[in-house]
Design a protein around this motif. Structure first.
Motif, short mmCIF file in Angstrom:
data_model
loop_
_atom_site.label_atom_id
_atom_site.label_comp_id
_atom_site.label_asym_id
_atom_site.label_seq_id
_atom_site.Cartn_x
_atom_site.Cartn_y
_atom_site.Cartn_z
N VAL A 200 20.90 22.33 39.33
CA VAL A 200 21.96 23.19 39.62
C VAL A 200 22.01 24.14 37.99
N ASP A 201 22.13 25.60 38.55
CA ASP A 201 22.85 26.48 37.37
C ASP A 201 23.14 27.30 37.93
N GLU A 202 24.93 27.63 38.16
CA GLU A 202 25.60 28.31 38.85
C GLU A 202 26.27 29.79 38.64
N ARG A 203 25.25 29.79 37.01
CA ARG A 203 25.45 31.10 36.22
C ARG A 203 24.63 32.13 37.73
N ARG A 204 23.88 31.22 37.64
CA ARG A 204 22.23 32.38 39.14
C ARG A 204 23.86 32.26 40.68
N ASP A 205 24.29 31.66 40.29
CA ASP A 205 25.50 31.88 41.43
C ASP A 205 26.10 33.24 41.71
N PRO A 206 25.91 34.12 42.64
CA PRO A 206 26.71 35.39 42.71
C PRO A 206 28.13 35.20 42.63
N ILE A 207 28.18 34.63 43.57
CA ILE A 207 29.58 34.30 44.48
C ILE A 207 30.53 33.85 43.23
N LYS A 208 30.15 32.71 42.76
CA LYS A 208 30.73 31.74 41.87
C LYS A 208 31.30 31.46 40.62
N ALA A 209 29.47 32.40 39.88
CA ALA A 209 29.72 33.20 38.77
C ALA A 209 30.19 34.18 38.64
N THR A 210 30.32 35.12 39.56
CA THR A 210 31.67 36.53 39.37
C THR A 210 33.12 35.31 39.85
N ASP A 211 33.24 34.89 40.10
CA ASP A 211 34.59 34.32 40.01
C ASP A 211 35.20 33.17 39.40
N ALA A 212 33.76 33.22 38.15
CA ALA A 212 34.05 32.96 36.78
C ALA A 212 34.03 33.89 35.87
N ALA A 213 33.57 34.89 35.99
CA ALA A 213 33.69 35.52 35.06
C ALA A 213 34.83 36.70 35.70
N ALA A 214 35.35 36.76 36.89
CA ALA A 214 36.62 37.53 36.61
C ALA A 214 37.81 36.45 35.88
N ARG A 215 37.34 35.14 36.48
CA ARG A 215 38.74 34.59 35.55
C ARG A 215 38.72 34.44 33.94
N TYR A 216 37.65 34.55 33.34
CA TYR A 216 37.43 34.75 32.07
C TYR A 216 38.42 36.06 31.29
N LEU A 217 37.40 36.66 32.34
CA LEU A 217 38.30 38.53 31.99
C LEU A 217 39.48 38.35 32.03
N SER A 218 40.13 38.03 33.20
CA SER A 218 41.58 37.97 33.10
C SER A 218 42.18 37.11 32.27
N MET A 219 41.91 36.60 31.70
CA MET A 219 42.05 35.17 30.70
C MET A 219 42.08 36.60 29.32
N LEU A 220 41.23 36.86 29.36
CA LEU A 220 40.69 37.70 28.14
C LEU A 220 41.78 38.76 27.40
N TYR A 221 42.17 39.61 29.51
CA TYR A 221 42.92 40.23 29.06
C TYR A 221 44.38 39.55 29.16
N GLY A 222 44.85 38.54 29.19
CA GLY A 222 46.21 38.30 28.69
C GLY A 222 46.78 37.60 27.74
#
Length: 535
Positions: A200-222
């Protein structure tokens, strides 16, 4: 099994063959002057920026690979007889771009300069066919992105980052191993709790990867409190952004630290702004979305036992390639589900009832062939050339500085890691490393102190640490230079191709032949290369 209805896009079918970036360079896309004034629409900052970077190839490669694939050509309508809007505007005055950017309601500052303008021209003039495909894909992906961004109270325009990262290709894989719509590297994805296993590679899952990207970007903005810096850090990592800020005397405006950032990152924010402009004003540029000529309705079934795509394809009317396209997160055509951990299976809506009616027969079909004794076995085939890195969880990171004489093989043996892992952790391409380069290496926590000593050891000592001795090398006599030839002295960063470009009438192959080389690995700093006979 538990059934859950979710609208997923069959656009994925059209993307199944896109496996990475095509390394294409087109230096004609950008024409830079010596300097250019940044006009910051919202921030009020005005400063001089030297425009000397031709960055287009760093962001156009994903788009170039998009429409060139067999799947895209066959699933999207590219009939040359199709009537398209004739012509499109060119050479618009800067005032038009500035006004349009000002009119976009956004939380991310939209600056305008020649770098941004040249990216806009790339999207609206040079890469029109690719952009029209992405416009069609965005009809599905953007609602997913916006829902997730809204969940984390983030600017909805962040969705345009996926244009830069992957050209909206959920199975995009870069040459350095970044994967999926949001191009996560292995270590970052694991830190963001995305599952990456042999199956399994969830980087290819559009929903889970998008959630991870949003969390990571939110952390960087913080961390930075600035979306430009957060976006830059998403591309090159917060360490590079922090160094750029420090080397700029503490300045925290993206454009003021522009030349302190890695080269690719300099174009990242301008390309993002240009993508937003292009999608917001595609009609003004006669860009028409291209949609796939296939059904959009699909459902999701939750699977709670091991299942192979071959079992599904054998019992219901669906091709395995279609299963792969709809379920890009499964790396070896296997859904490794069990009662305690279910996984989704996405199917066209017309196949859902057939699957439910035949589920017992599907799971039983050649069960022992695919799952001997009802167990998972090591996969023997794959739908892509994947490499599975070791898990870095629980390991200590050691930073090793490359010395003269080092190579990937030596370093991996000194640290008792696989060469493939070393390449993956450090984005090493074609085993090319340079003196002074800092390499991250993950070792057992208990051995961290031992491996950190490698930086102060000689080559002979490092070889001795793995039980090998260094035989004295007989120094070859320096051959006198042939006065009938022109010679080139190899400098740091030189490649045979680069050298050939400096001399008219010579090719890379001729340099290799004249100097009895095999490839770039035969070069070393200070080496004298025979180029051609003096005229």
């Amino acid at each position: 099994m538990k059934q859950k209805t979710v609208l997923f896009s069959i656009f994925l079918i059209a993307l199944i063959s896109l496996q990475g970036k095509a390394q294409i360079t087109d230096s004609t896309l950008f024409e830079f002057t010596e300097s250019d004034t940044i006009q910051a629409i919202d921030s009020g900052i005005e400063t001089e920026l030297d425009i000397d970077d031709d960055l287009n190839s760093l962001f156009s490669d994903q788009m170039d690979s998009l429409v060139g694939s067999w799947a895209i050509q066959n699933k999207f309508n590219f009939d040359t007889s199709e009537v398209r809007l004739a012509g499109f505007p060119t050479d618009l005055p800067d005032s038009v771009y500035i006004q349009r950017l000002s009119d976009i309601e956004e939380r991310v500052d939209l600056n305008y300069n020649k770098v941004v303008r040249n990216y806009i021209k790339m999207y609206t003039e040079k890469r029109r066919e690719q952009v029209e495909v992405m416009l069609g894909l965005s009809a599905y992906y953007f609602p997913i992105f916006e829902e997730t961004l809204d969940k984390y109270d983030m600017p909805l325009e962040i969705k345009y980052l996926a244009i830069i990262e992957s050209a909206l290709n959920p199975i995009a894989r870069s040459r350095v191993g970044a994967n999926g719509l949001w191009q996560f590297m292995y270590g970052t994805a694991k830190n963001m709790k995305l599952e990456i296993t042999s199956y399994v590679d969830e980087r290819r899952d559009p929903i889970k990867a998008t959630d991870a990207a949003a969390r990571y970007l939110s952390m960087l903005y913080g961390i930075y409190g600035d979306w430009h810096l957060a976006i830059a850090a998403y591309n090159c990592g917060p360490g590079n952004v922090n160094r750029a800020i420090r080397r700029s005397g503490g300045k925290t405006n993206y454009w003021e630290i522009y030349y302190r950032l890695p080269r690719e990152t300099r174009g990242y924010v301008p390309a993002f702004i240009a993508a937003m402009y292009t999608f917001e004003y595609h009609q003004e540029h006669n860009l028409v979305p291209r949609y796939p000529e296939i059904s959009l309705a699909v459902d999701t079934i939750m699977i709670d036992d091991y299942l192979h795509f071959n079992q599904i394809s054998a019992k219901i009317d669906i091709e395995k390639e279609q299963l792969r396209a709809l379920n890009p997160m499964y790396r070896h055509d296997v859904i490794p589900a069990k009662k305690s951990k279910t996984y989704p299976l996405v199917l066209p809506q017309e196949n859902i009832m057939a699957f439910i009616d035949a589920d017992t027969a599907i799971f039983a079909f050649e069960r022992n062939k695919y799952f001997p004794n009802n167990t998972l076995v090591d996969p023997t085939t794959s739908n892509s050339s994947y490499f599975t890195p070791v898990d870095i969880k629980g390991k200590a990171k050691v930073i090793y500085t490359v010395k003269s004489g080092d190579n990937v093989g030596f370093i991996s043996s000194w640290f008792h890691v696989r060469s493939s892992d070393l390449r993956y952790w450090n984005n090493i391409h074609r085993d090319i490393i340079r003196i002074g380069q800092k390499l991250a290496i993950y070792v057992p926590e208990k051995d961290k102190a031992k491996y950190e000593k490698a930086n102060s050891m000689s080559f002979e000592q490092k070889q001795a640490s793995i039980g090998k001795t260094v035989s004295p090398v007989k120094k070859e006599e320096t051959k006198p230079l042939d006065p009938d030839y022109v010679y080139h002295t190899v400098r740091k960063g030189d490649t045979i191709w680069d050298i050939a470009q400096k001399y008219a009438g010579i090719t890379s192959d001729e340099i290799i032949r004249l100097n009895e080389l095999k490839n770039d690995r035969g070069l070393y700093i200070g080496q004298k290369l025979k180029i051609k006979r003096k005229g």
